[in-house]
Design an enzyme around this catalytic site. Sequence first.
Site, PDB file in Angstrom:
ATOM      1  N   GLU A  96      -1.207   2.154  -4.830  1.00 17.90           N
ATOM      2  CA  GLU A  96      -1.020   2.492  -3.420  1.00 17.90           C
ATOM      3  C   GLU A  96      -0.177   1.404  -2.798  1.00 17.90           C
ATOM      4  O   GLU A  96      -0.391   0.219  -3.057  1.00 17.90           O
ATOM      5  CB  GLU A  96      -2.348   2.552  -2.657  1.00 17.90           C
ATOM      6  CG  GLU A  96      -3.177   3.766  -2.917  1.00 17.90           C
ATOM      7  CD  GLU A  96      -4.403   3.845  -2.009  1.00 17.90           C
ATOM      8  OE1 GLU A  96      -4.344   3.414  -0.835  1.00 17.90           O
ATOM      9  OE2 GLU A  96      -5.435   4.328  -2.496  1.00 17.90           O
ATOM     10  N   GLU A  99     -10.862   1.644  -4.608  1.00 19.95           N
ATOM     11  CA  GLU A  99     -11.160   0.499  -3.731  1.00 19.95           C
ATOM     12  C   GLU A  99     -12.648   0.146  -3.768  1.00 19.95           C
ATOM     13  O   GLU A  99     -13.335   0.118  -2.750  1.00 19.95           O
ATOM     14  CB  GLU A  99     -10.661   0.773  -2.307  1.00 19.95           C
ATOM     15  CG  GLU A  99      -9.137   0.873  -2.275  1.00 19.95           C
ATOM     16  CD  GLU A  99      -8.510   0.902  -0.895  1.00 19.95           C
ATOM     17  OE1 GLU A  99      -9.211   1.279   0.059  1.00 19.95           O
ATOM     18  OE2 GLU A  99      -7.336   0.542  -0.765  1.00 19.95           O
TER      19      GLU A  99
HETATM   20  C1  BG6 Z   1      -6.599   2.926   1.175  1.00 19.79           C
HETATM   21  C2  BG6 Z   1      -7.188   4.181   0.641  1.00 19.79           C
HETATM   22  O1  BG6 Z   1      -7.601   2.319   1.907  1.00 19.79           O
HETATM   23  O2  BG6 Z   1      -5.510   2.976   2.028  1.00 19.79           O
HETATM   24  C3  BG6 Z   1      -6.531   5.464   1.088  1.00 19.79           C
HETATM   25  O3  BG6 Z   1      -7.417   4.182  -0.739  1.00 19.79           O
HETATM   26  C4  BG6 Z   1      -5.979   5.273   2.481  1.00 19.79           C
HETATM   27  O4  BG6 Z   1      -7.474   6.477   1.005  1.00 19.79           O
HETATM   28  C5  BG6 Z   1      -4.905   4.193   2.438  1.00 19.79           C
HETATM   29  O5  BG6 Z   1      -5.480   6.443   3.064  1.00 19.79           O
HETATM   30  C6  BG6 Z   1      -4.193   3.953   3.749  1.00 19.79           C
HETATM   31  O6  BG6 Z   1      -5.137   3.730   4.760  1.00 19.79           O
HETATM   32  P1  BG6 Z   1      -5.106   4.567   6.105  1.00 19.79           P
HETATM   33  O7  BG6 Z   1      -6.334   4.158   6.824  1.00 19.79           O
HETATM   34  O8  BG6 Z   1      -3.850   4.178   6.797  1.00 19.79           O
HETATM   35  O9  BG6 Z   1      -5.119   5.999   5.694  1.00 19.79           O
END
Ligand code: BG6
Length: 492
Positions: A389, A199
């Site tokens: 993701e 990111e």
């Molecule tokens: C992204 C990241 O921002 O989203 C992860 O690459 C992160 O590290 C994921 O865990 C989900 O976000 P969150 O804040 O719900 O953990």
Amino acid sequence: MSFPKGFLWGGATAANQYEGGYLSGGKGPAVADALTGGDGRNGIPRRFICELADGTRKEFGGRDEIPAGAKAIIDPDVYYPSHVATDFYHHWEEDLELMAEMGCNVNRLSINWTRIFPNGDDAEPNEEGIQFYINVFKKCQELGIEPLVTIYHFDCPLHLANEYDGWVSRHTLEAFERYCDVLFTRFKGLVHYWLTINEININTNFMMNGVHEHVSNKQNAEQCRYHLFLGSAYAVKKGHEVDPENKIGLMIAHGGSYPWSCDPEDVWAELDTAHHFKWFYGDVQVRGYYPAWKVLELEREGIEIAKEPGDDELLREGTVDFYSFSYYSTDVCAAHPEEHGATDGNMHRSIANPYLKQTEWGWTIDPLGLRISLNQIWDRYQIPVMIVENGFGAIDVREEDGSVHDQGRIDYMRTHIKVMKDTVELDGVDLMGYTPWGWIDVVSAGTGEMRKRYGFVYVDMDDDGNGDLSRSRKDSFYYMQKVYKSNGEDLD
Ligand code: BG6
């Protein structure tokens, strides 16, 4: 055509949220190790406890500006969720076997920079740390799982953050380059897929990159971005030199976006946001140079980035093989955002979309937005794309018999994978693979909570560090197993 043979199906994690083993085996502290827990639904942020330049102590919200000269400390009386996290460090064999059982052929995980170089810039790497990852990668190989390694995922070494202002400094970039040299040479033949900077587009504060004064000092933010781009380009160039078989991708928090209305003012607001939020980062890493609008903006703002001879060439030579991104939700952009209600999203806030539902943490649920995003990326860059993701953060209840009935997560996965299928079958997008976030429960990056779970595997650990870390398969585990083993054909 449906999902191609060899499509990469797996799951994603990051060392700072999953690995634990804080200071074990020679590891040093990273910024994430100095971050407390928080409470996302009640607006309580994660915090850094800092020692200010005048010797006094002060706490700051994780995303707040940290003043110049402040050093984040780790207080032995405070609970820090990353220190144990969900303990991959001691459960790696069991976890990799679970991944294989689920039908995964790829494992996105990150390497903890401070496990390889405890301070980030040490003279020699830490052999015990290197060996830990060799063991993990060999086990992956045995199980038929390709590692997809994120080189840097929110874990700037604390020493570099406190003493050098993190990625603002060229020193950090040079330390990162040495770290890359070690990874590519020592893991040659064991790893073929890499992501450079997680990111990269939401990465200018202390929490992500050890940067002080990231808001009030625009020069700092731009210099940090520039060094991140050079770091990414260096990784691509070096990775190709060491092993031409390496496939190396960028990683962007994609966040699709819509204009609030067809009023051209709203449409422009959306384009301008998209340029700044994501396309800038894709353009530099895919094309190898800053887009014209950004060059003009820097000139207008009087920001002169400190460069060195050879930098421009490196940016051009280090363009990526594929585009990867995280996708959770979409945003709405308007010329007058204050007139509309706000909601939360991945590391930022947006206007609430009246057509879409949200998770308990206020993240919009938008499967069709994924098809729109995939098409936009493919149309713009024409290089392979990977979703690294995606997922549903929710509270789960483990029943006495160990089962977890997470139908909401199954629905989320089904609707998103269905859209991926349409994108491959109907739109011809070259989609390489899919690694949903937190395939096993991990600490939330944004809030530091354990209760915000994404996993298909439940881990017994709560927000205060209580739990025996035992693993149990959720209903979604069996659903994903069916999807993966049918190569995405059986989605019912
Ligand atoms: C992204 C990241 O921002 O989203 C992860 O690459 C992160 O590290 C994921 O865990 C989900 O976000 P969150 O804040 O719900 O953990």
